[in-house]
Design an enzyme around this catalytic site. Structure first.
Site, PDB file in Angstrom:
ATOM      1  N   PHE A   1       0.813  -1.202   0.000  1.00 39.02           N
ATOM      2  CA  PHE A   1       0.000   0.000   0.000  1.00 39.02           C
ATOM      3  C   PHE A   1       0.856   1.265   0.000  1.00 39.02           C
ATOM      4  CE2 PHE A   1      -3.384   2.755   1.657  1.00 39.02           C
ATOM      5  CZ  PHE A   1      -4.430   2.302   0.882  1.00 39.02           C
TER       6      PHE A   1
ATOM      7  N   ILE B   1      -5.663  -9.429   1.362  1.00 37.03           N
ATOM      8  CA  ILE B   1      -6.896  -9.874   0.719  1.00 37.03           C
ATOM      9  C   ILE B   1      -6.568 -10.745  -0.492  1.00 37.03           C
ATOM     10  CG2 ILE B   1      -8.197  -7.845   1.458  1.00 37.03           C
ATOM     11  CD1 ILE B   1      -7.626  -6.776  -1.466  1.00 37.03           C
ATOM     12  N   ASP B   2      -5.282 -11.127  -0.619  1.00 35.91           N
ATOM     13  CA  ASP B   2      -4.836 -11.765  -1.857  1.00 35.91           C
ATOM     14  C   ASP B   2      -4.979 -13.282  -1.895  1.00 35.91           C
ATOM     15  OD1 ASP B   2      -2.683 -12.605  -0.226  1.00 35.91           O
ATOM     16  OD2 ASP B   2      -1.411 -10.945  -0.882  1.00 35.91           O
TER      17      ASP B   2
ATOM     18  N   HIS C   1      -9.405  -8.098   6.682  1.00 35.25           N
ATOM     19  CA  HIS C   1      -9.929  -7.185   5.665  1.00 35.25           C
ATOM     20  C   HIS C   1     -10.603  -7.923   4.513  1.00 35.25           C
ATOM     21  CE1 HIS C   1      -6.927  -3.952   7.247  1.00 35.25           C
ATOM     22  NE2 HIS C   1      -7.991  -4.085   7.995  1.00 35.25           N
TER      23      HIS C   1
ATOM     24  N   CYS D   1     -22.941  -9.955  -2.432  1.00 31.78           N
ATOM     25  CA  CYS D   1     -23.959  -8.905  -2.471  1.00 31.78           C
ATOM     26  C   CYS D   1     -23.983  -8.251  -1.089  1.00 31.78           C
ATOM     27  CB  CYS D   1     -25.320  -9.496  -2.799  1.00 31.78           C
ATOM     28  SG  CYS D   1     -26.669  -8.328  -2.476  1.00 31.78           S
TER      29      CYS D   1
ATOM     30  N   SER E   1       3.983  -5.215   7.793  1.00 34.87           N
ATOM     31  CA  SER E   1       2.892  -4.248   7.951  1.00 34.87           C
ATOM     32  C   SER E   1       3.445  -2.931   8.471  1.00 34.87           C
ATOM     33  CB  SER E   1       1.831  -4.763   8.923  1.00 34.87           C
ATOM     34  OG  SER E   1       0.852  -3.762   9.138  1.00 34.87           O
ATOM     35  N   SER E   2       2.957  -1.833   7.885  1.00 34.05           N
ATOM     36  CA  SER E   2       3.390  -0.514   8.360  1.00 34.05           C
ATOM     37  C   SER E   2       2.708  -0.171   9.685  1.00 34.05           C
ATOM     38  CB  SER E   2       3.067   0.543   7.304  1.00 34.05           C
ATOM     39  OG  SER E   2       1.683   0.544   7.039  1.00 34.05           O
TER      40      SER E   2
ATOM     41  N   ILE F   1      11.623  -9.804   3.989  1.00 35.15           N
ATOM     42  CA  ILE F   1      10.885 -10.885   4.659  1.00 35.15           C
ATOM     43  C   ILE F   1      11.292 -12.265   4.127  1.00 35.15           C
ATOM     44  CG2 ILE F   1       8.564 -11.893   4.867  1.00 35.15           C
ATOM     45  CD1 ILE F   1       7.632  -8.807   4.785  1.00 35.15           C
TER      46      ILE F   1
END
Ligand code: NAD
Ligand code: ZN
Length: 256
Positions: A41, A109-110, A127, A135, A202-203, A245
């Protein structure tokens, strides 16, 4: 303790902390997937720096926003659909398989943790998941191929739910959208029992997700932060590893 450059030393310390832990929990962010070709991100040049995220209320209120969200989604799909789990994903799946991890909490979310073999009951997706759609009104599930077929046939217009006319959205949590209750509760339970909390890529600036490492620390768990850049929480961590990582976790993935 901060390790920067001393890869062997960092791996040794990580191993010691894992050996001394009965209930280690991994908490992952976009950084674990960058070596798989999916941009994070906040690193410079990322896809997300070019497109401002569409807030949830705008998505729900405006058809044009839904069309734009799906246009971006399919553009990204073309680039990332073939992504395979990286060394970090494989290391966590292996540690889990050996009973060395109690679970994985992810902001991603991957779907790459599942693809590496982490079972659903050991994985919390805070997330949501971008590999299918639902829907927003009735909860019906739709596959991306189903959405794409209709989107393309209609010349770039996002389909609504055939069952209830509700808006169809990837099964992810957007900015401004309520967090999924069940997943929050599962993450909370894992955090509370954890004695070693390992943040990977993660930031730690997206809340409420970033609250979990702090909560773990407050409950007495040891905290490890593995990230190539400094984070706000480095000073409360027991071990900070500033490195790639995949390089750090390769031996844990069985890559020597
Ligand atoms: P972020 O982009 O805010 O932070 C990622 C961190 O990982 C950065 O600090 C970066 O320096 C570090 N990093 C990147 N590649 C690395 C590597 N190879 N080795 C070591 N460090 C590396 O990501 P976030 O904290 O997860 O928050 C972003 C939000 O956007 C999340 O909510 C997530 O749901 C979403 N997102 C998900 C994906 C995905 O599913 N892969 C990708 C982008 C964004
Ligand atoms: Zn519906």
């Amino acid at each position: 303790m901060i390790y920067e450059g001393d890869l062997k030393g960092a791996q040794q310390r990580l191993r010691e902390l894992l050996d001394g832990s009965a209930r280690a929990v991994a908490f992952t962010g976009a950084g674990i997937s960058t070596e798989c070709g999916i941009p994070d991100f906040r690193s410079p040049g990322g896809l997300w720096t070019q497109n401002k995220p569409i807030p949830f209320d705008v998505f729900v209120a405006h058809k044009a926003a839904r069309n734009e969200a799906w246009r971006r989604k399919f553009a990204m799909e073309e680039a990332f659909a073939g992504a395979q789990p990286g060394r970090g994903h494989r290391a966590l799946a292996r540690l889990l398989g050996h009973g060395r991890l109690a679970g994985v909490i992810t902001q991603n979310i991957d779907g790459l943790h599942q693809a590496s073999g982490v079972p659903d009951d050991a994985l919390v997706e805070l997330h949501g998941n971008g590999t299918y759609a639902t829907c927003l009104d009735c909860g019906a599930r739709y596959e991306l191929a189903w959405v794409k077929e209709r989107f393309d046939a209609a010349g770039g217009i996002a389909p609504d739910c055939p069952a209830c006319d509700g808006p169809v959205k990837t099964a992810t949590i957007s900015f401004g959208q309520a967090m999924p209750e069940r997943e929050m509760a599962r993450a909370d339970a894992l955090t509370k029992v954890s004695d070693l909390f390992i943040v990977i890529g993660s930031s730690l600036v997206v809340f409420p997700a970033a609250g979990f490492p702090l909560k773990a620390r407050q409950k007495g768990a040891r905290l490890i932060i593995l990230n190539r850049e400094p984070t706000e929480f480095d000073e409360v961590a027991d071990l900070v590893v500033r490195a790639e990582i995949g390089d750090v976790l390769a031996p844990f993935a069985g890559d020597g």
